[in-house]
Scaffold this motif. Structure first.
Motif, PDB file in Angstrom:
ATOM      1  N   ASN A   1      30.191  86.707  36.243  1.00 42.98           N
ATOM      2  CA  ASN A   1      30.156  85.683  37.278  1.00 42.98           C
ATOM      3  C   ASN A   1      28.870  84.880  37.171  1.00 42.98           C
ATOM      4  O   ASN A   1      27.820  85.424  36.842  1.00 42.98           O
ATOM      5  N   THR A   2      28.933  83.603  37.499  1.00 42.82           N
ATOM      6  CA  THR A   2      27.716  82.802  37.539  1.00 42.82           C
ATOM      7  C   THR A   2      26.912  83.160  38.785  1.00 42.82           C
ATOM      8  O   THR A   2      27.432  83.799  39.710  1.00 42.82           O
ATOM      9  N   PHE A   3      25.669  82.727  38.816  1.00 45.21           N
ATOM     10  CA  PHE A   3      24.818  82.957  39.997  1.00 45.21           C
ATOM     11  C   PHE A   3      25.451  82.383  41.258  1.00 45.21           C
ATOM     12  O   PHE A   3      25.574  83.063  42.281  1.00 45.21           O
ATOM     13  N   ILE A   4      25.892  81.130  41.192  1.00 47.29           N
ATOM     14  CA  ILE A   4      26.403  80.479  42.401  1.00 47.29           C
ATOM     15  C   ILE A   4      27.710  81.110  42.858  1.00 47.29           C
ATOM     16  O   ILE A   4      27.968  81.266  44.060  1.00 47.29           O
ATOM     17  N   ASN A   5      28.551  81.529  41.906  1.00 47.70           N
ATOM     18  CA  ASN A   5      29.801  82.198  42.281  1.00 47.70           C
ATOM     19  C   ASN A   5      29.525  83.557  42.913  1.00 47.70           C
ATOM     20  O   ASN A   5      30.206  83.969  43.857  1.00 47.70           O
ATOM     21  N   SER A   6      28.518  84.260  42.378  1.00 47.69           N
ATOM     22  CA  SER A   6      28.138  85.556  42.951  1.00 47.69           C
ATOM     23  C   SER A   6      27.634  85.387  44.377  1.00 47.69           C
ATOM     24  O   SER A   6      28.003  86.148  45.277  1.00 47.69           O
ATOM     25  N   LEU A   7      26.794  84.370  44.587  1.00 51.80           N
ATOM     26  CA  LEU A   7      26.250  84.117  45.917  1.00 51.80           C
ATOM     27  C   LEU A   7      27.359  83.711  46.896  1.00 51.80           C
ATOM     28  O   LEU A   7      27.410  84.191  48.036  1.00 51.80           O
ATOM     29  N   ASN A   8      28.254  82.850  46.445  1.00 49.02           N
ATOM     30  CA  ASN A   8      29.356  82.424  47.309  1.00 49.02           C
ATOM     31  C   ASN A   8      30.275  83.589  47.657  1.00 49.02           C
ATOM     32  O   ASN A   8      30.792  83.676  48.774  1.00 49.02           O
ATOM     33  N   GLU A   9      30.482  84.500  46.699  1.00 51.65           N
ATOM     34  CA  GLU A   9      31.325  85.665  46.961  1.00 51.65           C
ATOM     35  C   GLU A   9      30.702  86.550  48.039  1.00 51.65           C
ATOM     36  O   GLU A   9      31.396  87.072  48.915  1.00 51.65           O
ATOM     37  N   ILE A  10      29.385  86.727  47.962  1.00 49.60           N
ATOM     38  CA  ILE A  10      28.680  87.503  48.987  1.00 49.60           C
ATOM     39  C   ILE A  10      28.816  86.823  50.348  1.00 49.60           C
ATOM     40  O   ILE A  10      29.115  87.463  51.363  1.00 49.60           O
ATOM     41  N   ARG A  11      28.594  85.511  50.374  1.00 52.03           N
ATOM     42  CA  ARG A  11      28.694  84.776  51.638  1.00 52.03           C
ATOM     43  C   ARG A  11      30.105  84.815  52.202  1.00 52.03           C
ATOM     44  O   ARG A  11      30.305  84.992  53.415  1.00 52.03           O
ATOM     45  N   LEU A  12      31.112  84.674  51.346  1.00 51.71           N
ATOM     46  CA  LEU A  12      32.495  84.715  51.815  1.00 51.71           C
ATOM     47  C   LEU A  12      32.856  86.103  52.326  1.00 51.71           C
ATOM     48  O   LEU A  12      33.630  86.244  53.281  1.00 51.71           O
TER      49      LEU A  12
END
Length: 293
Positions: free
Chosen positions: A227-238
């Motif tokens: 996963n990219t950094f931004i996708n990882s962060l968005n997954e955590i936020r979601l």
């Protein structure tokens, strides 16, 4: 204003003196509410096309064959939904300490250990893996004593080496302290994201935290997680947003901003892309299905 769902803690029929329990049912509907328990659960469901599955914050309509591994304390439920056929279900539950932590750290147990770690988010196995496992799971019902434990371990080993596993629940939905990344730098980065998901976080922040350049960290997280950094962060936020949609009566806008999304339209778009439903529909799946028919 949404009402909070009734999520129950199940007291399973597994006794302290048994390694595992297995039970098989043929039924025309799912009638057990959203629940969680401390035991691991492997659930085989046959001929239930059109039923709906909720594991953590993942919602999906299932096919005619499915096998799901649910880790300790992960909320889950199957709903009849549009299923109109006679359903076969085989459920295996075992104590979370059945396999000692030191035992799981041995080299030969590495695949099973990794699968158990992933099961904290819920795992759905590929149809190919399920079809191969069906006769073994069916025959396990008639195996007793020491041989039954050996066979369960053998089944788990084969499943752990499956090429196609789908992780169901988002990272942010579960207890992040339970996750293992086999990398101190990666654990440090994810700990930071889990702690600060509601704030602005940049690639530069994480690169500095892990003593890497922006480019190196970007390649590193992609290689280690897929996963990219931004996708990882968005997954955590979601994941955190999903938990709030279930556990609170805050408005969707309030939840969006409290989980680090500064744009409600972007939040709705990302949520629908990930969950295949809007935040409102997601909340209704939990608050509107407390009576199962």
């Amino acid at each position: 204003m949404s009402t909070k769902p009734n999520m129950i803690k199940e007291i399973t029929p597994l006794t302290p003196n048994d390694c595992f329990t297995i039970f098989s049912r043929v039924k025309t509907e799912f009638d057990f509410p959203l629940h969680f328990h401390e035991e691991y659960e492997l659930n085989l469901i046959l001929n239930a096309s059109g039923a709906k599955r909720i594991v953590g914050d993942h919602i999906s309509v299932i096919d005619d064959v499915e096998l799901v591994l649910v880790g300790p304390n992960l909320p889950h439920v199957w709903l009849t939904h549009e299923c109109k056929t006679e359903i076969t279900e085989i459920t295996i539950q075992w104590h979370k300490d059945l396999f000692d932590e030191k035992f799981l750290k041995r080299n030969q147990m590495s695949f099973i250990r990794q699968m158990f770690d992933k099961s904290l988010r819920g795992i759905s196995f590929s149809k190919e893996s399920v079809i191969a496992a069906v006769p073994r799971l069916q025959s396990l019902k008639n195996t007793n004593g020491f041989n039954s434990v050996l066979e369960l371990l053998s089944i788990l080993n084969d499943l752990s080496m499956s090429k196609s596993m789908s992780l169901l629940s988002d990272i942010g939905f579960i207890n992040s302290n339970s996750l293992k990344y086999n990398s101190r730098r990666l654990e440090k980065a994810f700990d930071f994201m889990h702690t600060n998901y509601d704030k602005d976080i940049s690639l530069k922040d994480l690169a500095k935290l892990t003593n890497m350049t922006d480019e190196s960290f970007s390649r590193f997280i992609k290689k280690r997680t897929g996963n990219t950094f931004i996708n990882s962060l968005n997954e955590i936020r979601l994941g955190h947003a999903s938990r709030m949609l279930i556990d609170t009566t805050h408005t969707i806008t309030e939840i969006s901003y409290s989980c680090g999304f500064n744009n409600i339209s972007n939040f709705n778009r990302l949520f629908k892309k990930k969950k295949h439903c809007t935040p409102k529909e997601f909340r209704e799946n939990f608050s509107g299905n407390r009576i199962f028919v």
